[in-house]
Structure formats: structure tokens, C-alpha cells
Design an enzyme around this catalytic site. Sequence first.
Site, short mmCIF file in Angstrom:
data_model
loop_
_atom_site.label_atom_id
_atom_site.label_comp_id
_atom_site.label_asym_id
_atom_site.label_seq_id
_atom_site.Cartn_x
_atom_site.Cartn_y
_atom_site.Cartn_z
CG ASN A 23 -2.09 -1.03 0.94
OD1 ASN A 23 -2.23 -1.56 -0.18
ND2 ASN A 23 -2.85 -1.35 1.96
NE ARG A 92 -12.31 -0.63 -4.03
CZ ARG A 92 -13.47 -0.21 -4.51
NH1 ARG A 92 -14.20 -1.02 -5.22
NH2 ARG A 92 -13.89 1.01 -4.28
CB CYS A 116 -14.93 -4.24 -2.95
SG CYS A 116 -13.45 -4.70 -2.09
CG ASP A 305 -5.66 -3.54 5.41
OD1 ASP A 305 -6.85 -3.71 5.10
OD2 ASP A 305 -4.93 -2.69 4.87
N1 EPU Z 1 -14.74 6.06 2.10
C1 EPU Z 1 -15.79 6.83 1.69
N2 EPU Z 1 -15.61 7.65 0.61
C2 EPU Z 1 -14.44 7.72 -0.07
C3 EPU Z 1 -13.36 6.94 0.37
C4 EPU Z 1 -13.54 6.11 1.46
O1 EPU Z 1 -16.87 6.80 2.27
O2 EPU Z 1 -14.35 8.49 -1.04
C5 EPU Z 1 -14.89 5.19 3.30
C6 EPU Z 1 -14.73 3.69 2.97
O3 EPU Z 1 -15.94 3.14 2.52
C7 EPU Z 1 -14.27 3.16 4.29
C8 EPU Z 1 -13.41 4.28 4.87
O4 EPU Z 1 -13.81 5.45 4.17
O5 EPU Z 1 -15.39 2.97 5.13
C9 EPU Z 1 -11.91 4.08 4.72
O6 EPU Z 1 -11.60 3.72 3.38
P1 EPU Z 1 -10.24 4.17 2.70
O7 EPU Z 1 -10.55 5.12 1.59
O8 EPU Z 1 -9.26 4.61 3.73
O9 EPU Z 1 -9.76 2.82 2.05
P2 EPU Z 1 -8.90 2.71 0.72
O10 EPU Z 1 -8.05 3.91 0.59
O11 EPU Z 1 -9.78 2.33 -0.41
C10 EPU Z 1 -6.80 1.61 1.81
C11 EPU Z 1 -6.02 0.34 1.63
C12 EPU Z 1 -6.85 -0.82 2.13
C13 EPU Z 1 -7.18 -0.59 3.60
C14 EPU Z 1 -7.89 0.75 3.78
C15 EPU Z 1 -8.14 1.13 5.22
C16 EPU Z 1 -4.63 0.86 -0.28
C17 EPU Z 1 -4.30 0.60 -1.70
N3 EPU Z 1 -5.68 0.19 0.22
O12 EPU Z 1 -7.98 1.46 1.03
O13 EPU Z 1 -6.05 -1.98 2.00
O14 EPU Z 1 -8.00 -1.61 4.08
O15 EPU Z 1 -7.09 1.80 3.18
O16 EPU Z 1 -6.96 1.18 5.92
O17 EPU Z 1 -3.95 1.61 0.38
C18 EPU Z 1 -5.62 -4.27 1.77
O18 EPU Z 1 -4.42 -3.99 1.64
O19 EPU Z 1 -6.02 -5.45 1.93
C19 EPU Z 1 -6.60 -3.20 1.73
C20 EPU Z 1 -7.90 -3.43 1.50
#
Ligand code: EPU
Length: 418
Positions: A23, A92, A116, A305
Site C-alpha cells: 500500500n 481498486r 468489492c 487489514d
Molecule cells: N470512504 C468513503 N468515501 C471515499 C473513500 C472512502 O466513504 O471516497 C470510506 C470507505 O468506505 C471506508 C473508509 O472510508 O469505510 C476508509 O476507506 P479508505 O478510503 O481509507 O480505504 P482505501 O483507501 O480504499 C486503503 C487500503 C486498504 C485498507 C484501507 C483502510 C490501499 C491501496 N488500500 O484502502 O487496504 O483496508 O485503506 O486502511 O492503500 C488491503 O491492503 O487489503 C486493503 C484493503
Amino acid sequence: MEKIVIEGGTRLEGEVRVSGAKNAVLPIMAACILNEGVNTFTNVPDLSDVRTMIKLLKILGAEVEYENEKLKIDSTNIDNWEAPYDLVKTMRASVLVLGPLTARFRKSRVSLPGGCAIGERPIDQHIKGLEILGAKTKLEEGYVETSAKVLKGGVIPFDVSTVTGTENIMLSASISEGETVLLNAACEPEVVDLANVLIKMGAKIEGAGTDIITIEGVKKLNPIKDYEIMPDRIEAGTLMIAASLNESDLTIKNCKFEHLGNLAGKLIQAGVEIKRDNGSIRVKGSKEITSTDISTLPYPGFPTDMQAQMMTLMCLCQGMSIITENIFPQRFMHTSELRRMGADIKIVGNSAVVRGVREISGAPIMASDLRASASLVLAGLAAKGKTEVLRVYHLDRGYEQLDKKLEAVGAKIWREEY
Ligand code: EPU
């Protein structure tokens, strides 16, 4: 397809090295879109997600070479601003090119990620941020399209703490006009690693690692040489749980204890022995693991995670633990597979009530997403008899040869075609 077969119950002992962070490397690769020239990185993990990001950068026009954990990205000839559905649907994190493409070309067309296995994952905050910077956005044929005459700084109050949302806006604001302030920014170490890369490229960023990040836009960014990607804290955490099972004793090398404070605290509470050394962590399991409650939160809270892997340990503890998932409330696909192995888990809303059992037994089980597959491999290590984990391509998205690493410290684990 491949499956992982595990003959459970073996004690693990020895040293195991953690790879570079998935990440962290993915947004860092996207950052190369912002400059023109040759960027090089070290400690880059060999993961299918990294291979997917390489494919995407090549489609955009970059020249990319990857060998022996070394990655070279020549961004000079990037001339395409479209990220196609075929790639975004497999990863994603492809959405991380939305901000950089908008900043470099003043336009982009990026497929909207679909459903997802871990639940709802909207990108409304990414879009809101880009709009505040002055981009027009629209959704057409499943694609987000952005266009802007100029990107101008602004104040962006995120409604939720979002890791890739913070990264996308930090990336685009780096080459914009004026000052951007991100409020309620994500504080994850991977955000800091990306900020370090951008700063080395010439960006002016302050506050990464806190919830207020300030970015003073610059005209252009320069390529960087030999940046070492931070170690993967989730891989390290997964290995810490492996060490906690079967009274094992592992020294986990190339990891940062300061990124793992919350998990370490919970493991100590559960009776696991943890010693930190310079750049490594020694973890010794105990005969009696006691229950501890977990509640996932943004960093520095307990990471979502690590929720599935911690659940595997709690399945075998003495007593009852409540595991509450606050980030992705439906991220419990692993529980029905763990139940098939004899675990006692009940889901109530966004919590799992886990009653510890004396032992679980091997079974054929199915991985549903990356961290779920890690929790099932861990369950296989602890189970009596033979476990077969199907759909291991989920595991290979984010763990570099986890099975080989576990085998090297004594696990009876191998792959078979099916
Ligand atoms: N959310 C919103 N709107 C947005 C973005 C996020 O409502 O525009 C919500 C999501 O639905 C969730 C929360 O905010 O409830 C946090 O989501 P976040 O955006 O932080 O997740 P992400 O950026 O899509 C990254 C990691 C994930 C990890 C999450 C949380 C990367 C590439 N992915 O995802 O990693 O679970 O942060 O820490 O950095 C994994 O490695 O297995 C993985 C899923």
C-alpha cells in the site's frame, strides 16, 4: 488454478524477512505520472497488484522494468489519460492514477471501481477533493471523467478518513497553483512514505502523518533515484500472528515496530511475548492465549487489514472476544470459512463475537479477499490435520511468497494445481 495445502500443528522457529509495502508502493508508482524522466525504487515487493500497476502505467505510455525488487519507471512518454475497466476491476488501487492524470493532463478518464468483497468502497471523497481543486467531474459509461483548466489550491475537509483519497489529492495538489490544506487527512505510514517520495521529487508538503497536511503547489516535479519502499506493516503483523500460534518463536526482520504498536499491545495483552530489536521484532507464542477485544480504527488504531488474521488467533484463545469492524462493516467473509474449521463465531451487526475453542481442524476452505486469505492460511497452520486454501490468487495480490517464507521457518505448506 493453485491452492495452498497446509499440514497444521507445526511450531515455527527462525528468522523471516518482511517485503516492501504494497500500500506504499502502489501510490508511489502513481506518483511517477507527475514527472518526466526515469524514477528508480528498491525493496519493491513482487506482488500481482504491483504487476497490475505496471500494466496500467504501460498502458498510459510509461516504460517500466522490474527485476529483483528493483523498479524503474520512465514516465517521459506518458501520453494516455485513460485507466480501463479491465485493470481497475482487478485492482481498486488503480483509482490512484485519477489525481496524477488530472494534474498532468488537466483531464482523465478512469473506470469507477465496482463492488468489492470487503463491502462498500465509494470514492466520493476523491471526487470532492478534485472538485475543490477546480476540476469538473462527471460519471459516464462507468468511468469518472475529470477536466480542469487549472488546478488551484483549496481547503479540503474530508468527511471520513480515507487513505487513497488523501493520497490522490496530495498527488494532484503537488503540481497545482497555490496552497492546499487537507483536513481530517489519513495518518497512515503509507501516506507518509508517499509524501517523502513527493518531497524528494520537489513537492512542498508539510504535516504528512498528522490529520492536517499542507501542500504548496509547484510547477513541476523531478524524477527520483533509488528510493527504498517502506516495509509492509500488514505482512509483518500477519507474521506476528503466525508466531503467536503453536507456541512458535519468530524473529521478524526488516520491519518497523513503531508502525505496529497497536497490534503488539493487543498481542501482549493476549499473552504473547514480544521483544523489539533494531529493525526486527521477536515474537514468541504462549500455551495459553487469552481473549482480547479488538476495534478497528484509522491509524494509529487497530488496522482493519489485520482484523481477519487477529480473528484466527482469537478463535483459539481462552474466553470470548468481541471484534468490531468500524472501517468496512461487512468485512467478515472469512468467518464462515473459519466456522467450517470448527471456530465459534457469531456476527452481530459490525461485530464478531468469538468464543475460543481448544482446537480447530483442517478443511478445504475458500479465500474471498486478500486479508481473509491470510487469516485462512494462519488457521491452516494452527489446525489439526490438512487444510486446503482455494483461490490463493487473492493472497498473491498482497503477500510476496508467504507460503515459501512460512515453509522456511518450519511450516508444512505447499502449492498444488487444481
Ligand atoms: N470512504 C468513503 N468515501 C471515499 C473513500 C472512502 O466513504 O471516497 C470510506 C470507505 O468506505 C471506508 C473508509 O472510508 O469505510 C476508509 O476507506 P479508505 O478510503 O481509507 O480505504 P482505501 O483507501 O480504499 C486503503 C487500503 C486498504 C485498507 C484501507 C483502510 C490501499 C491501496 N488500500 O484502502 O487496504 O483496508 O485503506 O486502511 O492503500 C488491503 O491492503 O487489503 C486493503 C484493503
